[in-house]
Structure formats: structure tokens, C-alpha cells
Scaffold this active site. Sequence first.
Site, PDB file in Angstrom:
ATOM      1  N   LYS A   1       0.835  -1.208   0.000  1.00 16.82           N
ATOM      2  CA  LYS A   1       0.000   0.000   0.000  1.00 16.82           C
ATOM      3  C   LYS A   1       0.865   1.251   0.000  1.00 16.82           C
ATOM      4  CE  LYS A   1       0.706   1.408   4.478  1.00 16.82           C
ATOM      5  NZ  LYS A   1       1.612   2.509   4.774  1.00 16.82           N
TER       6      LYS A   1
ATOM      7  N   ASP B   1      -2.955  -1.549   9.928  1.00 15.43           N
ATOM      8  CA  ASP B   1      -3.282  -1.500   8.500  1.00 15.43           C
ATOM      9  C   ASP B   1      -3.613  -2.864   7.897  1.00 15.43           C
ATOM     10  OD1 ASP B   1      -0.599  -2.001   8.725  1.00 15.43           O
ATOM     11  OD2 ASP B   1       0.007  -0.064   7.930  1.00 15.43           O
TER      12      ASP B   1
HETATM   13  O1  C5P Z   1      -0.685  -1.361  14.492  1.00 17.07           O
HETATM   14  P1  C5P Z   1       0.725  -1.772  14.269  1.00 17.07           P
HETATM   15  O2  C5P Z   1       1.104  -2.948  15.142  1.00 17.07           O
HETATM   16  O3  C5P Z   1       1.056  -1.972  12.845  1.00 17.07           O
HETATM   17  O4  C5P Z   1       1.605  -0.554  14.759  1.00 17.07           O
HETATM   18  C1  C5P Z   1       2.989  -0.650  14.971  1.00 17.07           C
HETATM   19  C2  C5P Z   1       3.460   0.531  15.805  1.00 17.07           C
HETATM   20  O5  C5P Z   1       3.320   1.737  15.053  1.00 17.07           O
HETATM   21  C3  C5P Z   1       2.649   0.778  17.070  1.00 17.07           C
HETATM   22  O6  C5P Z   1       3.138   0.015  18.140  1.00 17.07           O
HETATM   23  C4  C5P Z   1       2.844   2.267  17.297  1.00 17.07           C
HETATM   24  O7  C5P Z   1       4.093   2.525  17.869  1.00 17.07           O
HETATM   25  C5  C5P Z   1       2.908   2.813  15.865  1.00 17.07           C
HETATM   26  N1  C5P Z   1       1.595   3.304  15.404  1.00 17.07           N
HETATM   27  C6  C5P Z   1       1.097   4.486  15.924  1.00 17.07           C
HETATM   28  N2  C5P Z   1      -0.104   4.959  15.479  1.00 17.07           N
HETATM   29  C7  C5P Z   1      -0.812   4.290  14.547  1.00 17.07           C
HETATM   30  C8  C5P Z   1      -0.317   3.091  13.996  1.00 17.07           C
HETATM   31  C9  C5P Z   1       0.898   2.622  14.449  1.00 17.07           C
HETATM   32  O8  C5P Z   1       1.725   5.115  16.771  1.00 17.07           O
HETATM   33  N3  C5P Z   1      -1.985   4.784  14.136  1.00 17.07           N
END
Ligand code: C5P
Length: 292
Positions: free
Chosen positions: A11, A136
Site C-alpha cells: 500500500k 493496517d
Molecule cells: O498497528 P501496528 O502494530 O502496525 O503498529 C505498529 C506501531 O506503530 C505501534 O506500536 C505504534 O508505535 C505505531 N503506530 C502508531 N499509530 C498508529 C499506527 C501505528 O503510533 N496509528
Amino acid sequence: MSPVSVRAAAKINLHLGVGAVRPDGFHPLDTVYQAISLHDEVTVERAAGWSLTMTTAEYVDAAGIPLDDSNLVSRAAALLGGPGATVSIRKRIPVAGGMAGGSADAAAALVALDRLWDVQTPPQRMAELAAELGSDVPFALVGGTAHGIGRGEVVGPVDDPGAWWWVVVPAAVGLSTPEVYRRFDELRPDAGDPTPSDAVLRALTSTDPALLAQVLHNDLEPAVLDLRPELVDVIAAGQAAGALRGMVSGSGPTCVFLCSDETSAEVVAERLRASYDVVLTARGPVPGAIGS
Ligand code: C5P
């Protein structure tokens, strides 16, 4: 039953508005995702036990991928809880590159294993499982072009009648997403609500790449460029080579370039290959895991 293969599309965030960090550590987003033709492929087959293997394109940093239970694909399988499977992933999406490759693999694994084991998980439950796996992953299920809010996990389809051509320049070494968000917090202590996606949503309906190029927006870009100043040159090189606009993809460090059409993308890519080892082209939007 014969093996089941599902495509896992990379993406690009056409708009990535990021707000002030929430009490749970995530950042509120207002984003427009587009799935592109650069993709991994997840193939699953029935087996008594569990195994996960990976083959990677030569430019993919295989060392950065865990193959143990922490892999998002293994976690997706555990959430579905089926009898066992061998899973193999053909990886082309840069690892830790800001293109949600791991999330796409997880979404594709959910769909592939659901088919293999004939679980018939209802769509709403699939979206919930995806959100548990990462912000995502729900987008990677649906693909196409979508508006994302919340921490990115609440997605709705977007009208995107155009065909958009991209040049993709991966970096040799990936970036940690939490590290990029931490740098965002340092650079933007004044951050409030995420900037809205309206301008990008309007430009998409025009199908005019020159209009979309003007409004592409990534609030994480300053943080990424602060961590990787050399990417300023990559973006400038792509634009000098004829791209309408270059930007960092999501949390980086992959750089993406919107071009006016397929021919232009091929020309820009060829020119960039004089200076950069790995330069790819891709088209968007394409279906997500569910539609592949
Ligand atoms: O959701 P995901 O596990 O992919 O996110 C990885 C890291 O990215 C989270 O632990 C956080 O530190 C950061 N993140 C964030 N805000 C978001 C998505 C991700 O701070 N909306």
C-alpha cells in the site's frame, strides 16, 4: 485439497494525516490508502503441523523477517485456530519499508487459511481479527482505495475511478515504525487532530494525476527525512527524472513517485536506475486479499 494462493498487495498512503499520540500509544490517523500491484504471494497447504517458509526477491532484506511465532502470518493462523498448514510466502514488498508488507501477508494468510480450512469467517469477524493483528491489516483485506480513521484500522471504500502509475524506490535498510512515530512526537509537540483527507479524495475522482500530485500528503515525511536525510536526494532525483511528485511511503523509508502514465513511469524508473540499484514500477488501485 489443493494449495490456496492469495495475493498480498503493498500500500501507499496518498494522504497520511497524523494527530497527537493517544493514551494507548497509537496515533489518530486520517488517511487514504491505495493498494498497488507490487505484491507478495501467500500459499497455504493442508498439513498436520505448522511451518512457515519464505522466498524473497533479491532486494528484500530477508534477515529482517522473523519466521517464528512473532511473524504476523503465524499470529493470523493462531487467531483462526485451524488444524495445521504449511505456509510459504513469496516476498517482493520491501521489509520495514512503509508499504505494509507484513500486514498484507497477514491479511492474505487470514483469507487463504480461511479458505483452506473452510472456516467461513463472517466479513465483520475477519475485519476484527485483522485489526487485532495491526492497524493496517483491515485495509489489506479490502484493498482498492480506502479512507482510514481511528489508528488506521477503521476503513471505508473510496471512489477511485483512475489508473495511477507509481515508481517505487526501496531503501537497503528498513525503518522501525514506532521509531518514526516517536520522532514525529518530538518534531510535532503541537500536533492536534490529524489533517483531513478531503483534497486527496476530491483529486481521486478527477482521475487527473497532475491534480493528485499536488495534494499528496504525508505527515510522517519530516520525521522520516530527519532520520534518513539522504532520502531528500532520492525524492529530488525522481522529480528531476520526470515524476509529477515524489514522497515517502507511510513510515518510510521507501520513496514513491506518482507519474502521469505507464510510459512516463517506465522512463522515470529507467533514469533512476542509473543512480539507484532497485527501482520498481507499480499500478494502483488493485484488489486486497479478499478479492484476489
Ligand atoms: O498497528 P501496528 O502494530 O502496525 O503498529 C505498529 C506501531 O506503530 C505501534 O506500536 C505504534 O508505535 C505505531 N503506530 C502508531 N499509530 C498508529 C499506527 C501505528 O503510533 N496509528
